[in-house]
Design an enzyme around this catalytic site. Structure first.
Site, mmCIF file in Angstrom:
data_model
loop_
_atom_site.group_PDB
_atom_site.id
_atom_site.type_symbol
_atom_site.label_atom_id
_atom_site.label_comp_id
_atom_site.label_asym_id
_atom_site.label_seq_id
_atom_site.Cartn_x
_atom_site.Cartn_y
_atom_site.Cartn_z
ATOM 1 C CB ILE A 478 -1.218 0.153 1.115
ATOM 2 C CG1 ILE A 478 -2.099 -1.023 0.816
ATOM 3 C CG2 ILE A 478 -1.648 1.527 1.486
ATOM 4 C CD1 ILE A 478 -2.728 -1.726 2.486
ATOM 5 C CE LYS A 582 -8.236 -4.007 9.631
ATOM 6 N NZ LYS A 582 -7.410 -3.476 8.119
ATOM 7 C CD GLU A 609 -13.231 7.095 4.746
ATOM 8 O OE1 GLU A 609 -13.989 5.816 5.233
ATOM 9 O OE2 GLU A 609 -13.948 7.851 5.011
ATOM 10 C CB VAL A 612 -13.798 0.734 7.676
ATOM 11 C CG1 VAL A 612 -15.517 0.356 7.375
ATOM 12 C CG2 VAL A 612 -13.945 0.744 9.751
ATOM 13 C CG LEU A 616 -15.686 0.753 -0.774
ATOM 14 C CD1 LEU A 616 -16.340 -0.164 0.060
ATOM 15 C CD2 LEU A 616 -16.212 1.511 -2.355
ATOM 16 N N GLY A 667 -3.284 -14.497 -3.914
ATOM 17 C CA GLY A 667 -2.770 -13.168 -2.887
ATOM 18 C C GLY A 667 -4.142 -12.044 -2.642
ATOM 19 C CD GLU A 670 -3.409 -10.043 6.037
ATOM 20 O OE1 GLU A 670 -2.287 -10.263 5.640
ATOM 21 O OE2 GLU A 670 -4.028 -9.180 5.439
ATOM 22 C CG ASP A 681 -9.306 -7.060 8.773
ATOM 23 O OD1 ASP A 681 -8.503 -6.548 8.623
ATOM 24 O OD2 ASP A 681 -9.830 -7.313 7.354
ATOM 25 C CE LYS A 685 -11.470 -3.854 6.983
ATOM 26 N NZ LYS A 685 -11.694 -4.800 6.160
ATOM 27 N N GLY A 800 -6.884 -4.551 -2.021
ATOM 28 C CA GLY A 800 -6.131 -4.235 -2.874
ATOM 29 C C GLY A 800 -5.474 -2.682 -3.148
#
Length: 823
Positions: A478, A582, A609, A612, A616, A667, A670, A681, A685, A800
């Site tokens: 990322i 997170k 943002e 979660v 989006l 992929g 995890e 996870d 969230k 992604g």
């Protein structure tokens, strides 16, 4: 104007193969005009001059150093001039060093070098370099002619120092100067001239540059170029202000002001001979000849639309303040003071007087401070005795900071910006001065504050108010994608919106890369590998929060549990935080609440943002609902792209364990699929959303239906993958029961403000929005007082690197908007 173009170059810069190549490159570019080049060794050290100092101090290293220099000269001659020309030049050098050895032996005996010795050494050193250059340049098609400066320049001694004798120098120039035809190169070697009696003399510092501008004035040259060894004229000293940039154009007055106030590139007296004739002056860097540098001329309008051209600092200054009611309305007070100082040879570099005439202060170089104070006390001894003057106080350790610009006059707000920037940086101003031309504003400050003050001023005038210093932690999938996105958009954002994004630090778990003026993002991986330092988050933080940037942000793209523990500390230090991590949002409640309250109290932003729903707008939408007065009744969502994909693909025909293995290879999971199948996870969230609506909930409060059998929780990854098939029957049974009821299974997180949070497998009718998601899509439904008949639904890719990095980038631009950017 004649067709001569004049250059002044530090000769020792040419004493290498690379230096000679650079000289050739410079001079062959203007081969269609006649050129004059002054080659002088500007300093009293370097090359042969070091040998003089060693011999005069009886340092036995002189003989070994002489041999090394002789060898270096010979080797350079052989490299530049193969064949007979090289051998002839080598013989000349050998004879010259033999003669120099005799001079050094005499110096050893005498123990002192007079001006004639220095002039002699300067003459032969620069002559040898000129001979090497002439041979090299002749080979490049130029037509060089050499003359010694001592044979050309004649100086007259005045009270202000030596000045060129125009008549006598012109007579000598006319005897030696060739016609200014194409390809003609007139080389003036050395910087020493002679006085009217023919004795060697020096015009002072910047000898070669002084000789160059004097020759240009006498010959009405088309231009003069001064080649600094390694520096440009910058908006500030780049050592103290890394974001300083080259000034493209200056007027003579601006250049004089900058030079007077500590500019290192130009001496004010150098320009005197050419100003009357408006001869353009180019200030360039020998180490980077491809750059145009700075043009100084009569009416130079910079390409930068800015009234302030640059800042300079004079260090090691003392401020002397004289106060007393007895000075008010008394004529001649200033005259008595400054006449006394002049008689003692004290240089006054700053003067400020209150309009009431109750006080007057002035600044002098610190080595002269004690003498200046005693001189002032002597001059006003009678007034001090009668208490008409109350005090004469001296403050050492000061600096004078100056802003210079031709367009400052008539531009409202310059002084406000100047002192506002200093005030914001916490700089106390001791004294202020501004000439009636308004071309210069000067302030005396504490010397220890000079770097911070200079950086604050430079940022205040030259950095956009939307300049953001960025430190990125975690350049993984990322983080690296985010860096690529920033690289693509940086220039556009700066040009269109004035948002200046500077990624100045990048850190992974072991190393960090720090770059003052911003990292070149096209090659950050290579730079981190080659120039990275061991990770030190304290150093990284301090570097990111540079006081010469208006705003600072740390972007945490790591999955670390330790880094978020620093968030409160960063907020307290004035640093904004953006993260897809997170851990902070689900940390112990006391820490989470302190993080949020400190951000609100200090006006610093914590943007998360992407914790979660990746890119989006889940959290932003929830915040908007709450802040506009809507009441949340229920939040329900598929928050895992991995589990969304698995339950979308699963139709009972292929064992669930096989789908997990396929997803791992693609992929989508995890590295250890248990991290997805455990549901933790989604728990994180869910907790983040619950806390957003004010629920006091921790991770351990959320019941979760884990898909990992108890027997496989603690085994090795390899064993887990081998035994994963043991869940297939249970999953098939759940699927079959749901199919009979015409529903589909989805793994969801639920927030019920009236009850609790939970993470579980739920069944949804085939027509339900949750049942229709495909691939790795996330979906979240907000049931509220406004949206109670039909929930507000947000759906899209929830995982992604591209979409997650895009969400982080959106948070960064959101921060820029909060800080004043107008998109």
């Amino acid at each position: 104007m004649s067709s001569w173009n004049v250059h002044a170059i530090h000769s020792l810069q040419c004493l290498s193969e690379q230096g000679m190549n650079t000289l050739t490159q410079i001079l062959t570019q203007d081969a269609d005009t006649g050129q004059i080049i002054v080659m002088a060794s500007e300093n009293t050290s370097g090359g042969l001059k070091d040998l003089v100092a060693l011999a005069a101090s009886h340092d036995s290293r002189v003989w070994g150093d002489m041999e090394k220099l002789a060898k270096a000269y010979r080797q350079l001659a052989e490299k530049l001039l193969p064949g007979q020309a090289g051998r002839d030049l080598t013989r000349m050098l050998k004879a010259g060093f033999t003669q120099l050895e005799t001079v050094l032996k005499s110096l050893w005996l005498v123990g002192e070098a007079g001006i004639s010795t220095w002039a002699y050494v300067d003459r032969i050193q620069n002559r040898w370099i000129a001979e090497l250059a002439a041979q090299k340049l002749a080979g490049a098609g130029l037509k060089p002619v050499i003359a010694d400066c001592q044979d050309l320049m004649v100086y007259e001694e005045r009270t202000s120092g030596y000045v060129v004798s125009r008549t006598k120098t012109m007579e000598r120039l006319s005897q030696h100067l060739p016609e200014a035809d194409a390809g003609v190169l007139f080389i003036i070697s050395g910087g020493y001239g002679t006085d009217v009696q023919g004795q060697p003399c020096s015009p002072g510092s910047h000898r070669g540059e002084m000789a160059g501008t004097a020759a240009a004035s006498l010959l009405h040259a088309a231009s003069v170029t001064l080649w600094n060894p390694d520096s440009f004229v910058m908006t500030a000293d780049p050592v103290e202000v890394p974001s300083a940039h080259i000034i493209d154009k200056l007027s003579y007055e601006e250049a004089t002001e900058l030079a007077y106030f500590g500019g290192k590139i130009l001496h004010p007296q150098v320009m005197v001979p050419i100003i009357a004739q408006s001869i353009p002056l180019h200030l360039r860097c020998f180490a980077e000849p491809e750059k145009a540098g700075t043009l100084v001329c009569r009416h130079c309008k910079s390409d930068y639309d800015h009234p302030v051209k640059g800042f300079s600092v004079i260090h090691d200054v003392s401020l002397i303040n004289i106060e007393g009611a007895g000075m008010v309305g008394i004529p001649g007070i200033s005259s008595r003071l400054f006449s006394s100082l002049r008689e003692r040879g004290i240089s006054v570099i700053f003067i400020s007087q209150a309009s009431s005439e109750h006080s007057i202060c002035f600044a002098v170089p610190q080595p002269q401070a004690a003498l200046a104070e005693s001189t002032a006390r002597t001059a006003f001894s009678e007034e001090l005795a009668s208490e008409r003057i109350h005090s004469v106080l001296m403050e050492n350790g000061c600096a004078i900071l100056a802003a210079v610009g031709e367009d400052m006059p008539g531009t409202p707000g310059i002084a406000a910006s100047f002192f506002g920037a200093l005030g914001k940086a916490g700089i106390n101003v001791r004294a202020i001065a501004q000439g009636s031309s308004e071309r210069n504003i000067s302030a005396v400050i504490r010397g220890g504050d000079s770097k911070r003050a200079l950086r604050a001023l430079h940022a205040g005038f030259f950095l956009s108010n939307q300049a953001i210093s960025i430190g990125l932690i975690g350049p993984g999938l990322i983080g690296s994608t985010l860096l690529s996105q920033i690289q693509r958009e940086t220039e556009r954002l700066k040009q269109e919106f004035g948002v200046d994004l500077r990624v100045r630090g990048i850190a992974n778990s072991t190393a960090m890369l720090l770059q003052d003026d911003g990292i070149a993002l096209g090659s950050w991986r290579e730079q981190l590998a080659s120039r990275g330092k061991p990770i030190d988050l304290d150093v990284f933080t301090k570097f990111t929060a540079a006081d010469y940037f208006p705003h600072w942000v740390i972007i945490d793209c790591s999955t670390s549990e330790d880094v978020p523990e620093r968030y409160v500390q960063w907020i307290e230090q004035g640093i904004h935080i953006i993260t897809p991590n997170k851990k902070a949002g689900t940390s112990r409640r006391s820490y989470y609440e302190k993080l949020m309250s400190e951000g609100r109290k200090r006006g610093k932003h914590f943007l998360y943002e992407t914790t979660v729903g990746a890119g989006l707008p889940v959290i932003g939408t929830l915040k908007d609902l709450i802040q506009t007065g809507d009441r949340i009744r229920m939040i329900e969502g598929v928050f895992s792209g991995t589990l969304a994909y698995l339950f979308w693909k699963y139709d009972g025909s292929v064992p669930f364990s096989v789908l997990v293995k396929d997803a791992k290879e693609l992929g989508y999971t995890e590295p250890d699929p248990r991290d997805d199948l455990s549901g933790m996870d989604i728990v994180r969230k869910t907790v983040i959303l619950a806390r957003e609506i004010g629920m006091h909930v921790n991770i351990e409060d959320v019941p979760v239906k884990s898909l990992v059998p108890d027997a496989l929780k603690d085994v090795s990854l390899e064993e887990f993958m081998d035994q994963l098939h043991t869940i297939d029957n249970d999953m098939l049974e759940l699927f079959s029961e749901a199919r009979e009821r015409k529903t589909l299974l989805k793994y969801v997180g639920v927030v019920d403000p009236e009850g609790s949070c939970k993470v579980e497998l739920r069944e949804y009718p085939i027509g339900h929005a949750f049942a229709r998601i495909t691939g790795t899509d996330n979906i979240v439904a907000f049931t509220t007082d406004r949206y109670h008949e039909q929930p507000l639904v947000i759906q899209g890719p929830g995982a992604g690197p591209d979409v997650t990095a895009g969400g982080v980038f959106a948070d960064l631009l959101r921060l820029a908007a909060y800080l004043g950017a107008r998109f």
